[in-house]
Design an enzyme around this catalytic site. Structure first.
Site, PDB file in Angstrom:
ATOM      1  N   GLY A 198      -8.917  -7.074   4.089  1.00  0.00           N
ATOM      2  CA  GLY A 198      -8.032  -6.468   3.092  1.00  0.00           C
ATOM      3  C   GLY A 198      -6.619  -6.306   3.616  1.00  0.00           C
ATOM      4  O   GLY A 198      -6.395  -5.650   4.632  1.00  0.00           O
ATOM      5  N   GLY A 213      -4.069  -4.862   1.992  1.00  0.00           N
ATOM      6  CA  GLY A 213      -3.330  -3.828   1.266  1.00  0.00           C
ATOM      7  C   GLY A 213      -2.673  -2.867   2.252  1.00  0.00           C
ATOM      8  O   GLY A 213      -2.497  -3.185   3.427  1.00  0.00           O
ATOM      9  N   PHE A 214      -2.333  -1.682   1.773  1.00  0.00           N
ATOM     10  CA  PHE A 214      -1.638  -0.736   2.651  1.00  0.00           C
ATOM     11  C   PHE A 214      -2.466  -0.399   3.882  1.00  0.00           C
ATOM     12  O   PHE A 214      -1.960  -0.433   5.000  1.00  0.00           O
ATOM     13  CB  PHE A 214      -1.288   0.537   1.883  1.00  0.00           C
ATOM     14  N   VAL A 258     -14.983 -12.125   1.734  1.00  0.00           N
ATOM     15  CA  VAL A 258     -16.145 -11.727   2.524  1.00  0.00           C
ATOM     16  C   VAL A 258     -17.323 -11.536   1.574  1.00  0.00           C
ATOM     17  O   VAL A 258     -17.239 -10.783   0.610  1.00  0.00           O
ATOM     18  CB  VAL A 258     -15.857 -10.438   3.304  1.00  0.00           C
ATOM     19  N   GLU A 270       2.595   6.006 -16.747  1.00  0.00           N
ATOM     20  CA  GLU A 270       3.636   4.987 -16.573  1.00  0.00           C
ATOM     21  C   GLU A 270       3.517   3.891 -17.622  1.00  0.00           C
ATOM     22  O   GLU A 270       4.507   3.482 -18.231  1.00  0.00           O
ATOM     23  CB  GLU A 270       3.541   4.376 -15.172  1.00  0.00           C
ATOM     24  N   ASP A 277      -8.681   3.078   0.038  1.00  0.00           N
ATOM     25  CA  ASP A 277      -9.422   3.509  -1.150  1.00  0.00           C
ATOM     26  C   ASP A 277     -10.923   3.303  -1.031  1.00  0.00           C
ATOM     27  O   ASP A 277     -11.689   3.856  -1.827  1.00  0.00           O
ATOM     28  CB  ASP A 277      -8.932   2.732  -2.393  1.00  0.00           C
ATOM     29  N   ALA A 289      -1.157   5.477  -1.931  1.00  0.00           N
ATOM     30  CA  ALA A 289      -0.621   4.585  -0.907  1.00  0.00           C
ATOM     31  C   ALA A 289      -0.360   5.282   0.428  1.00  0.00           C
ATOM     32  O   ALA A 289      -0.748   4.753   1.482  1.00  0.00           O
ATOM     33  CB  ALA A 289       0.652   3.910  -1.428  1.00  0.00           C
TER      34      ALA A 289
END
Lengths: 431, 431
Positions: free
Chosen positions: A13, A15-16, A81, A178, A307, A322
């Site tokens: 992963g 991501g962050f 994976v 949003e 997450d 995040a």
């Protein structure tokens, strides 16, 4: 190569959490393989801007290879994976053509594959109410929203036209707020004068939250302010009611069927299915219950961050935001370093930096440990933080210029409908 | 509405010809319906930059509705024309869902649906060698090119790896030259340091032209210069040989099979299939042979402009370039105006503004009626002309900033692989 003798850290992963862990290990004597299904790191906090045509996809994404080109101890692999053999310490990797499965051995494994949408057992809703997690999701939502106005314009039947001009966003968290705020802005301002048979400003934008208030993670006072601001933008805010069903014609709310052709899902998040590949305890959302140092119970060489990790602090779950993911990524790197040195790893501590959400034009709410901001000042703060954190993306300045232009002109430059590829988006194999 | 009593002009295609015609009729007492399969006008001369990840799709496209929002005598319809009944003076329009066919009557019809790829009877090649006409084509090519490097990196077999690092561009016109030059730049510079198992700089980029020289529409001296510049960038230029076959494994050239997984098609252009819906003479490429004022023989109320029109001037065909399309569009508007007034329309005269092509970093060739430029100066001229003509796009400045950054850093900001939607791109129905 002597590098092969170094301990092998596999990070799943980009991501962050995964990217911050990778970077934190830059100077360690390890070799790292970073695996992602997509070729890019995504700045998810601005994904709703891509969905609503304010930003282009490349504005908020950067190739992982490019970000990490200078870090010589890391190799980026594009692929998915499909299995983890925790006893043999290998992961199985499917290439994007599905055919060439390969196994990769690891000494340490960090799972950071994030979250996906959850429909609370109503998976059939997914088709009619897409969620927003990837760039492909965002482009699919953009297409749906823009096409709804096109179809309303082309419709002869008044009921059909009304259904195309009826938009619902399910879920009153930051993403839902949003999306709803921006949809209202598009209908009221962006599309002004562009149609001949419909008035886009008469579109209905509904935000539906099952709980008692929107932005439940904020103090009630800021929730009230957000609701007011949304209503001022033209959003109809419904709280205390859950959507009962969603299908191709609309949705049912409080027993009433609403014909609405565009329903967006911002209500539920479930952990990435990768957590299920490990035989370890998970919470209701499928997240892996990690130990204090982010290790998996009984498998100290396997860690989980972001997450996908479920961890409590002072009796409250660490939120799926995040900053928490970045902190967990950096901590996982520290924990791996400690294990390599034979030391115990310290427990993870989440430093809560505060909570921000934007509502629409020049309005936001900010909660910094009890210090609350709202309105224009909060919006400027939100903008500053988001632009600041677009780090590693060369286009921070461009994003700012785009925004300045969008806010000044009410225009959204990315209103381009590309071919439909809804069916393939979401959880498809490697991009 | 009294507007319904006005003569109805139906314009098919929102490219340069159709859009320029629409704008030219802004002050006429007509009502206009502009029909396009896509919601945007596209600045095609920069499409190769989207294909090679230098620009985002929205950088070079703007919604037709937005461009025309202030022109009250025009209505934009999203849909595909599937039939023309020239006797009844109607066109049949399929909505994007295919179902709701509707008929639209016209008093004047302007066909400006442009061109598509031609494989000279080898339609099976299309799947293996995509062409570049739409944004979806560009995103598909971008995906193929970026994935080729990913697959080379993942390949264990040296022969397979080499095939993934072998790129061919078929056709040595301006698009082929631009694509080949940019591919070489990506391989040599952009991807530097990003891979661990391959050296992207060792990729082979071949430009294959069946004729004796590249850029055949330029003076031989500029063709030679372009070839030199391409070779300096690392492109292998092959002239005088046509590709014999193309399949999933590569291509055959001069009897030799070349295993190359990425073949791009820039060799042939055919008129849009819409021309075949009219029972009128067409040329070999399927373009409609129009009369001197762009009217269709025997049907003065039907006109054709842009790449779909075949017309000669001083014994030479008017070329399929953007300035010619714009001029034809504006002329078609004049011809319609003349017919409305019962006057004969003047013949179309193409004003040749010169010929430009860019080759790669800071190199271009320019031919202005015998005044020739090459190298850096030509490149600056090319840049200036292209940015100047991005008119109606608010993002001229942004495009310039993108380019400035790209040239300074060798980076290309749009290197984002989105989900595969090759199958649906190209000539699908409305977007």
């Amino acid at each position: 190569m002597s590098a092969n003798a170094l301990p092998h850290v596999v990070i799943v992963g980009g991501g962050f959490a995964g990217l911050w862990a990778t970077r934190a290990l830059a100077r360690d004597r390890v070799r790292i393989t970073l695996i992602d299904r997509r070729n890019h790191h995504l700045f998810q906090p601005l994904l709703y801007q891509v969905a609503t045509a304010g930003l282009s996809a490349p504005d908020i994404a950067a190739p992982l290879r490019h970000i990490l080109r200078g870090q010589r101890n890391v190799e980026v692999r594009l692929g998915e994976v499909t299995a983890i053999d925790a006893d043999a310490r290998t992961v199985a990797l499917a290439g994007d053509d599905g055919a060439d499965d390969s196994r990769i051995g690891y000494d340490y494994l960090l799972l950071a594959s994030g979250a996906t949408h959850a429909y609370f057992g109503n998976d059939a809703w997914a088709e009619h109410a897409p969620g927003l997690k990837s760039l492909d999701d965002a482009l699919g939502i953009r297409r749906r929203v823009l096409m709804a106005f096109e179809r309303a314009e082309a419709a002869d039947d008044p009921a059909e036209r009304a259904a195309w001009l009826d938009f619902a966003v399910v879920g009153g968290g930051p993403t839902g707020v949003e999306l709803a705020g921006t949809l209202a802005e598009i209908a009221r301002h962006t599309l002004k004068d562009e149609f001949r048979h419909i008035d886009p400003a008469r579109a209905r934008v509904r935000l539906i939250e099952a709980g008692p208030r929107v932005l439940a993670s904020f103090p009630p006072e800021l929730s009230d302010n957000a609701r007011l601001k949304l209503e001022k933008l033209g959003v109809e805010v419904v709280t205390g009611h859950a959507v009962e069903t969603i299908d191709g014609d609309g949705y049912v709310l409080a027993g009433e069927r609403v014909p609405a052709r565009t329903v967006l899902w911002a209500a539920g998040v479930a952990a990435s299915p990768l957590g299920a590949l490990l035989d370890v305890p998970r919470d209701r959302a499928g997240r892996v219950r990690v130990e204090a140092d982010l290790g998996v119970p009984g498998r100290p060489e396997v860690l989980v961050a972001g997450d996908l990790a479920s961890i409590e602090q002072d009796g409250r779950p660490v939120p799926g935001v995040a900053p928490a993911a970045k902190q967990m990524g950096a901590h996982a790197a520290r924990a791996i370093r400690a294990r390599l040195a034979g030391r115990p790893a310290p427990p993870f501590r989440y430093r809560d930096m505060g909570n921000l959400a934007t509502i629409g034009r020049m309005a936001a709410v900010v909660d910094l440990h009890g210090f609350k901001l709202k309105g224009l000042l909060a919006w400027w703060f939100w903008l500053w933080v988001h632009v600041l954190f677009l780090i590693g993306f060369r286009n921070r300045l461009l994003v700012l210029i785009n925004w300045a232009w969008a806010y000044w002109s009410y225009q959204r430059h990315a209103r381009i409908i590309l071919d439909d590829h809804d069916d393939e988006s979401g959880d498809a194999a490697a991009p």
